[in-house]
Design a protein around this motif. Sequence first.
Motif, PDB file in Angstrom:
ATOM      1  N   GLU A 148       0.828  -1.213   0.000  1.00 29.85           N
ATOM      2  CA  GLU A 148       0.000   0.000   0.000  1.00 29.85           C
ATOM      3  C   GLU A 148       0.858   1.257   0.000  1.00 29.85           C
ATOM      4  OE1 GLU A 148      -2.562  -0.266   3.316  1.00 29.85           O
ATOM      5  OE2 GLU A 148      -3.845  -1.848   2.461  1.00 29.85           O
ATOM      6  N   VAL A 149       1.949   1.246   0.797  1.00 31.56           N
ATOM      7  CA  VAL A 149       2.839   2.404   0.826  1.00 31.56           C
ATOM      8  C   VAL A 149       3.499   2.589  -0.530  1.00 31.56           C
ATOM      9  CG1 VAL A 149       4.925   3.346   1.878  1.00 31.56           C
ATOM     10  CG2 VAL A 149       3.224   2.211   3.298  1.00 31.56           C
ATOM     11  N   LEU A 150       3.931   1.482  -1.144  1.00 32.39           N
ATOM     12  CA  LEU A 150       4.553   1.572  -2.468  1.00 32.39           C
ATOM     13  C   LEU A 150       3.558   2.058  -3.520  1.00 32.39           C
ATOM     14  CD1 LEU A 150       6.716  -1.686  -2.518  1.00 32.39           C
ATOM     15  CD2 LEU A 150       7.552   0.654  -2.494  1.00 32.39           C
ATOM     16  N   ALA A 151       2.290   1.623  -3.413  1.00 36.92           N
ATOM     17  CA  ALA A 151       1.287   2.082  -4.375  1.00 36.92           C
ATOM     18  C   ALA A 151       1.044   3.585  -4.220  1.00 36.92           C
ATOM     19  CB  ALA A 151      -0.011   1.307  -4.170  1.00 36.92           C
ATOM     20  N   THR A 152       1.009   4.065  -2.964  1.00 48.07           N
ATOM     21  CA  THR A 152       0.833   5.505  -2.739  1.00 48.07           C
ATOM     22  C   THR A 152       2.002   6.306  -3.302  1.00 48.07           C
ATOM     23  OG1 THR A 152      -0.381   4.973  -0.717  1.00 48.07           O
ATOM     24  CG2 THR A 152       0.384   7.240  -0.975  1.00 48.07           C
ATOM     25  N   GLU A 153       3.240   5.807  -3.055  1.00 48.68           N
ATOM     26  CA  GLU A 153       4.416   6.492  -3.589  1.00 48.68           C
ATOM     27  C   GLU A 153       4.408   6.487  -5.112  1.00 48.68           C
ATOM     28  OE1 GLU A 153       7.782   4.598  -1.937  1.00 48.68           O
ATOM     29  OE2 GLU A 153       7.496   5.398   0.081  1.00 48.68           O
ATOM     30  N   THR A 154       4.016   5.355  -5.696  1.00 47.84           N
ATOM     31  CA  THR A 154       3.978   5.264  -7.153  1.00 47.84           C
ATOM     32  C   THR A 154       2.957   6.213  -7.748  1.00 47.84           C
ATOM     33  OG1 THR A 154       4.591   2.936  -6.984  1.00 47.84           O
ATOM     34  CG2 THR A 154       3.682   3.669  -9.088  1.00 47.84           C
ATOM     35  N   PHE A 206       4.300   9.720  -7.534  1.00 46.86           N
ATOM     36  CA  PHE A 206       5.387   9.910  -8.505  1.00 46.86           C
ATOM     37  C   PHE A 206       4.834  10.027  -9.922  1.00 46.86           C
ATOM     38  CE2 PHE A 206       9.076   8.309 -10.998  1.00 46.86           C
ATOM     39  CZ  PHE A 206       9.947   9.343 -10.694  1.00 46.86           C
ATOM     40  N   GLU A 207       3.763   9.259 -10.230  1.00 47.77           N
ATOM     41  CA  GLU A 207       3.128   9.380 -11.545  1.00 47.77           C
ATOM     42  C   GLU A 207       2.524  10.769 -11.742  1.00 47.77           C
ATOM     43  OE1 GLU A 207       0.350   6.241 -11.795  1.00 47.77           O
ATOM     44  OE2 GLU A 207       1.835   4.711 -12.320  1.00 47.77           O
ATOM     45  N   LYS A 208       1.829  11.305 -10.701  1.00 48.41           N
ATOM     46  CA  LYS A 208       1.306  12.669 -10.796  1.00 48.41           C
ATOM     47  C   LYS A 208       2.421  13.674 -11.010  1.00 48.41           C
ATOM     48  CE  LYS A 208      -2.780  11.936  -7.898  1.00 48.41           C
ATOM     49  NZ  LYS A 208      -3.474  12.342  -6.649  1.00 48.41           N
ATOM     50  N   TYR A 209       3.529  13.459 -10.304  1.00 45.81           N
ATOM     51  CA  TYR A 209       4.657  14.368 -10.454  1.00 45.81           C
ATOM     52  C   TYR A 209       5.229  14.307 -11.865  1.00 45.81           C
ATOM     53  CZ  TYR A 209       9.257  16.402  -9.636  1.00 45.81           C
ATOM     54  OH  TYR A 209      10.374  17.182  -9.721  1.00 45.81           O
ATOM     55  N   LEU A 210       5.350  13.096 -12.415  1.00 43.03           N
ATOM     56  CA  LEU A 210       5.888  12.951 -13.775  1.00 43.03           C
ATOM     57  C   LEU A 210       4.973  13.578 -14.816  1.00 43.03           C
ATOM     58  CD1 LEU A 210       7.254   9.286 -13.729  1.00 43.03           C
ATOM     59  CD2 LEU A 210       8.574  11.389 -13.740  1.00 43.03           C
ATOM     60  N   LYS A 211       3.635  13.482 -14.605  1.00 41.49           N
ATOM     61  CA  LYS A 211       2.713  14.081 -15.561  1.00 41.49           C
ATOM     62  C   LYS A 211       2.743  15.602 -15.515  1.00 41.49           C
ATOM     63  CE  LYS A 211      -0.562  10.226 -15.565  1.00 41.49           C
ATOM     64  NZ  LYS A 211      -1.927   9.783 -15.204  1.00 41.49           N
ATOM     65  N   ARG A 212       3.060  16.182 -14.371  1.00 42.05           N
ATOM     66  CA  ARG A 212       2.986  17.620 -14.219  1.00 42.05           C
ATOM     67  C   ARG A 212       4.282  18.337 -14.583  1.00 42.05           C
ATOM     68  NH1 ARG A 212       1.372  17.464  -9.590  1.00 42.05           N
ATOM     69  NH2 ARG A 212       3.290  17.878  -8.460  1.00 42.05           N
ATOM     70  N   VAL A 213       5.417  17.776 -14.201  1.00 43.67           N
ATOM     71  CA  VAL A 213       6.693  18.479 -14.398  1.00 43.67           C
ATOM     72  C   VAL A 213       7.153  18.343 -15.838  1.00 43.67           C
ATOM     73  CG1 VAL A 213       7.340  18.110 -12.002  1.00 43.67           C
ATOM     74  CG2 VAL A 213       8.049  16.464 -13.718  1.00 43.67           C
ATOM     75  N   GLU A 214       8.085  19.183 -16.215  1.00 44.06           N
ATOM     76  CA  GLU A 214       8.696  19.119 -17.542  1.00 44.06           C
ATOM     77  C   GLU A 214       9.805  18.078 -17.557  1.00 44.06           C
ATOM     78  OE1 GLU A 214       7.776  20.727 -20.178  1.00 44.06           O
ATOM     79  OE2 GLU A 214       6.187  21.838 -19.161  1.00 44.06           O
ATOM     80  N   PRO A 215      10.160  17.541 -18.713  1.00 43.70           N
ATOM     81  CA  PRO A 215      11.252  16.543 -18.764  1.00 43.70           C
ATOM     82  C   PRO A 215      12.580  17.088 -18.284  1.00 43.70           C
ATOM     83  CG  PRO A 215       9.943  16.476 -20.762  1.00 43.70           C
ATOM     84  CD  PRO A 215       9.476  17.666 -20.000  1.00 43.70           C
TER      85      PRO A 215
END
Length: 385
Positions: free
Chosen positions: A41-47, A50-59
């Motif tokens: 569950e902790v890993l799913a929350t972190e993932t 991190f996915e939200k962060y990857l979608k929002r930030v620039e490369p």
Amino acid sequence: MADTESIDTHDTSNEAGEDALQDLTDEQLYQLVEDALRANEVLATETQMFEKYLKRVEPKDLTGIASGSGATPSQSSQDLVRRVDRKRSKSRSSNIDKSLRLNAEQKCDIAQREIEELREEIDKLKEESEKVLDLYKAIMEEADLRLAETKKESYEFDRDIMKGAVNQSSGKVVAEKIVRYFDDKIRSRDTLIEKLRLKNSTLKVQKKKLHLQLKQKEEMGEVLHEVDFNQLRIENQQYLEKIDERNQDLLRLKQMAGTTIQVLNSYKKKLSTLTLESERLKSEIASRNDLLTRIDAETTVVEAERSLAEKRNKKLRQQLADYRVPEVMEYVSEKADLYELQKKVKSWERKVEIADMALKTHRKTWQQMKISHQMANQYHMMEAH
């Protein structure tokens, strides 16, 4: 963001791990499964974060994160896929996972950015909700004003036209008064429009003056800064909260006053009813007392007559007992007198019986009146309680 550790096993230690699992009890296995589920569950929350962060930030912003682990942004995105398939060659995948895992500093950076984004979204939502709330309040105030004006105009129209402009002879509304009424209303509306136009032009002039003053202050450097506006906004919010509290108190007091007025009106109605009932009972009691006084007077008279009749009857009986045989003519005379006296005695006895019956009737009536009076007193005492 919590730092979780993965358990890596090699092919050479599979048998030892299986033996260790076999040596564990059911409770230990259940606890081990629970720990693994919580870690997942902790890993799913972190993932997910991190996915939200990857979608929002620039490369280009990902280079700083991947530099600490020596991996590119594409490798970081492939890490999510590689972690799913752990059954393949665990010895190789464990080394790749270790090289692609984010350290604590990077996780804290991502969490801090997520918190800032959430705060910004919350602030935006608050501003939008405040704007919508202000708009709805303005609409409600406008609707209340229009409703009040409509009610006032309806009342004035009913007062001046429907009731005041009716012809007494024909029973119809006079058309000239209606036309005059609407002409007056139109003139008043035109006057109001002219006043509002003048007020609007005055406000425009004031707005221009304020813009000029603000421009002059900006040129002279005397404009309020953002900190001052924030301070004013905070004070305004505090004053608005105080106004809302006072409005709530006022509404509560109005509700209490309305409830008190309703209770007072109910008690007033009850008091008026009881007052009328008391007056009725007082008049009834007075009439019953008058009747009782008359009955007592009649009873006294009847008792006196009865005692007098008994005395006379006793005297006559005594005379009859003391009677001696007289001469024939005297006997005849006395016999005639006796017949007369007997007739008188019978009449008096009849009168006494009639008086007794009347006395019994009056006593029965008096008892009934006493019982009804006692029942009425009990009824009023029950109502008072």
